[in-house]
Design an enzyme around this catalytic site. Structure first.
Site, short mmCIF file in Angstrom:
data_model
loop_
_atom_site.label_atom_id
_atom_site.label_comp_id
_atom_site.label_asym_id
_atom_site.label_seq_id
_atom_site.Cartn_x
_atom_site.Cartn_y
_atom_site.Cartn_z
N SER A 199 13.98 5.30 10.23
CA SER A 199 12.61 4.79 10.18
C SER A 199 12.31 3.66 11.15
O SER A 199 11.16 3.44 11.50
CB SER A 199 12.29 4.34 8.75
OG SER A 199 13.26 3.43 8.28
N LYS A 237 5.75 2.46 10.84
CA LYS A 237 4.55 1.91 10.21
C LYS A 237 3.29 2.07 11.07
O LYS A 237 2.18 2.21 10.56
CB LYS A 237 4.75 0.44 9.85
CG LYS A 237 5.67 0.26 8.64
CD LYS A 237 5.52 -1.11 8.04
CE LYS A 237 6.28 -1.22 6.73
NZ LYS A 237 7.74 -1.23 6.92
N GLU A 286 -1.93 -7.00 3.69
CA GLU A 286 -0.94 -7.89 3.09
C GLU A 286 0.40 -7.49 3.68
O GLU A 286 0.59 -6.36 4.12
CB GLU A 286 -0.93 -7.75 1.57
CG GLU A 286 0.02 -6.68 1.01
CD GLU A 286 -0.43 -5.26 1.29
OE1 GLU A 286 -1.65 -5.04 1.38
OE2 GLU A 286 0.45 -4.39 1.43
C1 LIG Z 1 8.67 -1.12 5.95
C2 LIG Z 1 9.83 -0.30 6.34
C3 LIG Z 1 10.43 0.62 5.45
C4 LIG Z 1 9.99 0.75 4.01
O1 LIG Z 1 8.69 1.19 3.82
P1 LIG Z 1 8.36 2.66 3.30
O2 LIG Z 1 6.93 2.60 2.97
O3 LIG Z 1 9.24 2.93 2.12
O4 LIG Z 1 8.68 3.60 4.41
C5 LIG Z 1 11.47 1.41 5.89
N1 LIG Z 1 11.95 1.29 7.15
C6 LIG Z 1 11.41 0.42 8.05
C7 LIG Z 1 11.99 0.35 9.41
C8 LIG Z 1 10.34 -0.40 7.67
O5 LIG Z 1 9.83 -1.26 8.55
#
Ligand SMILES: *Cc1c(COP(=O)(O)O)cnc(C)c1O
Length: 401
Positions: A375, A86, A108
């Protein structure tokens, strides 16, 4: 529709007239910034020196051998400063805010991860930051509320409506309309009105661009499949964007199936939703027959968004990407597998993408390459995983009296 605010029929700017001014100002500023080499240079420099990019790719050797098929390769967004993807986006938007002369950041947040990423860059750039969060989420996500406050942000608990994410979004939009002269609204995923879906994708595209170059360097070729979890869809869009022209690379988004699509307790907007308007964009969303947004459910708080980025709906309709569903149980099993086979504790969100790769790998040849976007890291999820296992009879509590 073919104007540049839409992806097919999806996207657009479905907002009150009062928001068109600030949106047009933002779109014009972003158009200019993205062409400015100095803006791009500074973005890259902060990603390198502050986030620690490029993030590694890691071959999951023991897990792949255990599955006996394709080789799974992880893109390690979990190694970024703040532990997820993020921050790539919040840095880009904070740079743009500064360039536009906006001194105050608002955001938000649902699970709190985007709030933390925004509070982080606000501290880095010395900007005041206010975060809107549903009162119920403030209760559910205490550690992230503490993190935001520690970083100097002010957290507003929103008690309107169902006191969750969609109500926080409404409050943030209201704040922006009122204070747009000096305020920049930082959106955390590829959702919202144009230009946010384009802008957030572009800032997250560093994930796909790096992975593409790393594959060519390490394997001499591109992956056969690129797999990512989809909440709002920013980590997936950031990965996919670099591979869309490479028709040989299958793009696979993974939605949160929760307790199963049939139960209604899930967060799979493409697989289980219908066309509607949320957060200023036309997209697939989870709604009742009369169009009220329904509360989503997933073991993973970060996938708990009732809509999805409009570009994903477009990639789905055109067939360029496919969208699978992974339920809670499969995601937790994948979480365990990565811990035990590779010594990596993944975020529960990312575990959904990994679970899909684990399903696909055994049927594929050994030289097939599956790129999985990890992610984020899973330290934040320890309690949730333990609680889920206890509630679902998967935990024997070996050490308990
Ligand atoms: C917020 C988050 C997501 C989901 O958000 P996307 O906008 O779909 O990428 C996925 N993985 C992690 C680790 C997150 O913090």
């Amino acid at each position: 529709m073919n104007d540049k605010t839409h992806f097919g029929v999806y996207g657009g700017q479905y907002v009150a007239e009062t928001l068109m001014g600030p949106l047009n100002e933002l779109a014009a500023a972003y158009d200019e910034a993205k062409k400015d080499p100095e803006f791009r240079r500074e973005f890259r420099e902060i990603l390198r020196d502050y986030v620690g990019r490029p993030s590694a790719i890691t071959v999951a050797k023991r897990l792949s051998a255990h599955l006996g098929g394709a080789t799974i390769v992880l893109k390690r967004e979990d190694l970024n400063h703040t532990g997820a993807h993020k921050v790539n986006n919040t840095i880009g938007q904070a740079l743009l805010a500064r360039r536009m002369g906006k001194r105050r950041l608002i955001a938000e947040t649902g699970a709190g991860m985007h709030g933390v990423a925004t509070a982080t860059v606000a501290a880095l750039f010395g900007m005041p930051c206010e975060v809107y969060m549903g009162a119920i989420d403030v209760e559910r996500q205490k550690p992230n509320v503490e993190r935001m406050r520690m970083l100097g942000a002010k957290v507003h608990a929103v008690t309107e409506g169902s006191a969750t994410l969609k109500d926080a979004m409404n409050e943030a939009l209201r704040d922006w309309v009122t204070n747009c002269d000096d305020t920049f609204y930082v959106i955390g995923t590829v959702a919202g009105p144009y230009p946010y879906p384009d802008m957030v994708r572009d800032f997250q595209r560093v994930i796909g661009d790096e992975a593409r170059a790393q594959f060519l360097d390490k394997f001499g070729r591109l992956p056969d499949q690129a797999i990512a979890c989809v909440g709002g869809g920013s980590n997936a869009m950031g990965l996919f964007a670099a591979f869309v022209p490479d028709k040989g690379v299958k793009l696979v988004g993974v939605e949160a199936g929760g307790k199963g699509i049939a139960t209604g307790q899930h967060a799979a907007s493409i697989n289980g939703g219908r066309l509607g308007v949320l957060h200023g964009a036309k997209t697939m969303l989870l709604q009742t027959d009369v169009g009220n947004i329904v509360d989503t459910y997933s073991v993973s708080a970060g996938l708990d968004y009732p809509g999805v980025g409009p570009e994903h709906c477009f990639l789905h309709d055109t067939g360029r990407a496919e969208y699978a569903v992974v339920n809670d149980e499969e995601a937790v099993a994948a979480f365990d597998a990565l811990c035990r086979f590779e010594g990596i504790i993944p975020a529960l969100e990312s575990s959904h993408a990994l679970a899909e790769a684990i399903k696909r790998a055994p049927a594929l040849p050994k030289d097939a390459l599956l790129l999985v976007n990890l992610s984020g890291r899973g330290d934040k999820d320890m309690e949730n995983v333990i609680k889920w296992k206890m509630e679902n009879g998967k935990c024997k509590m070996e050490n308990a009296e």
